[in-house]
Design an enzyme around this catalytic site. Structure first.
Site, mmCIF file in Angstrom:
data_model
loop_
_atom_site.group_PDB
_atom_site.id
_atom_site.type_symbol
_atom_site.label_atom_id
_atom_site.label_comp_id
_atom_site.label_asym_id
_atom_site.label_seq_id
_atom_site.Cartn_x
_atom_site.Cartn_y
_atom_site.Cartn_z
ATOM 1 N N HIS A 228 0.832 -1.204 0.000
ATOM 2 C CA HIS A 228 0.000 0.000 0.000
ATOM 3 C C HIS A 228 0.867 1.254 0.000
ATOM 4 C CE1 HIS A 228 -3.218 2.807 1.334
ATOM 5 N NE2 HIS A 228 -2.252 3.306 2.078
ATOM 6 N N GLU A 229 1.901 1.280 0.825
ATOM 7 C CA GLU A 229 2.750 2.464 0.904
ATOM 8 C C GLU A 229 3.558 2.651 -0.382
ATOM 9 O OE1 GLU A 229 2.382 4.612 3.163
ATOM 10 O OE2 GLU A 229 1.067 3.399 4.410
ATOM 11 N N HIS B 221 1.535 4.362 -3.085
ATOM 12 C CA HIS B 221 1.474 5.823 -3.041
ATOM 13 C C HIS B 221 2.575 6.436 -3.916
ATOM 14 C CE1 HIS B 221 -1.711 6.654 -0.225
ATOM 15 N NE2 HIS B 221 -1.159 5.945 0.744
ATOM 16 N N GLU C 264 -5.832 7.214 -0.757
ATOM 17 C CA GLU C 264 -5.761 6.034 0.097
ATOM 18 C C GLU C 264 -6.498 4.854 -0.540
ATOM 19 O OE1 GLU C 264 -3.901 5.693 2.656
ATOM 20 O OE2 GLU C 264 -3.253 7.768 2.696
#
Length: 266
Positions: free
Chosen positions: A125-126, A129, A187
């Protein structure tokens, strides 16, 4: 405030030709160069290392193993930028990835993520970004918002006390009507991209739902979704489950291709 976005963002896109699309096909406004972003990422990572002690040994090897497996699935330009990963001693369950290939995971996150698959969902997920240029988009959106407010103030002659009060209201509308929704959208988009990344790397994507259930259980309460830069845990779980069938197909293909990470948890 529906008229505000075309003024602040649409006009700026036309003037600077800085609009592009994210990996999911969503339109973006990107004003900063890769060099600027990478330098900002480097400075932020250095500051984080000054503020918190790092954890080495088994924790570092564990996180590095998972991160390496996820990074291996990135496009060449992002994969080959030399990712630097650190584990930080902090009870706060947090993780981050920064432009320039810098990544950090707090030891508190290792308590929430019960196995390699759950932690892979956080790391993917990070990284998502960074892959989707969200840092650039956030900074660009804030710049466009400020420019739009300045244009309104100058064009409307809102210079007196009454005008300042109205501009304060407009500023609040811009914050809750533009900046925060972009952040929530980031997000959700990172959840989708990260879900695919972890599955392609051979981590079970169903663990992402369990991770957010763990986060929900450990949470002391959070602000309403419309006042937060993050969707609620329930919204995130719903979004992940909606895309799970596709992610499981990717996971099955990864396993058939012998992508089977084995990162021992300390």
């Amino acid at each position: 405030m529906r008229w505000f976005r075309p003024l602040a963002i649409g006009a700026l896109c036309a003037a600077l030709a800085a609009c592009t699309t994210s990996p999911t096909g969503r339109s973006q406004l990107l004003l900063l160069s890769d060099q600027q972003l990478n330098e900002m990422g480097r400075e932020a990572f250095m500051q984080y290392q000054q503020d918190l002690p790092t954890a080495g040994g088994a924790s570092q090897r564990y996180v590095q193993c998972i991160a390496d497996a996820v990074v291996a699935e990135l496009p060449p330009q992002e994969r080959d930028q030399g990712w630097e990963i650190r584990v930080f001693e902090s009870e706060q369950p947090n993780a981050f990835a920064l432009p320039g290939g810098y990544m950090g995971v707090n030891t508190g996150m290792l308590d929430i993520a019960e196995n390699q698959d759950q932690l892979a969902s956080v790391i993917a997920h990070e990284i998502a970004h960074v892959l989707a240029n969200h840092a650039n988009e956030r900074a660009s959106t804030q710049s466009a918002t400020q420019l739009g407010l300045s244009v309104i103030s100058s064009a409307s002659g809102l210079q007196g006390p009454g005008g300042q009060q109205l501009m304060g209201v407009l500023g609040m509308g811009a914050q809750y009507g533009i900046i925060l929704p972009f952040s929530r959208r980031h997000e959700s988009e990172a959840d989708t991209i990260g879900l695919h990344l972890m599955a392609q790397a051979g981590f079970d994507p169903r663990a992402s739902v369990t991770l957010w259930q763990n986060m929900q259980a450990a949470s002391d309460g959070s602000p309403p979704a419309w006042l937060s830069t993050h969707p609620s845990q329930g919204q995130r779980i719903d979004g992940l489950q909606a895309d799970m069938d596709r992610a499981l197909e990717m996971y099955d293909q990864a396993r058939k291709s012998d992508r089977t990470p084995n990162c021992p948890r300390p």
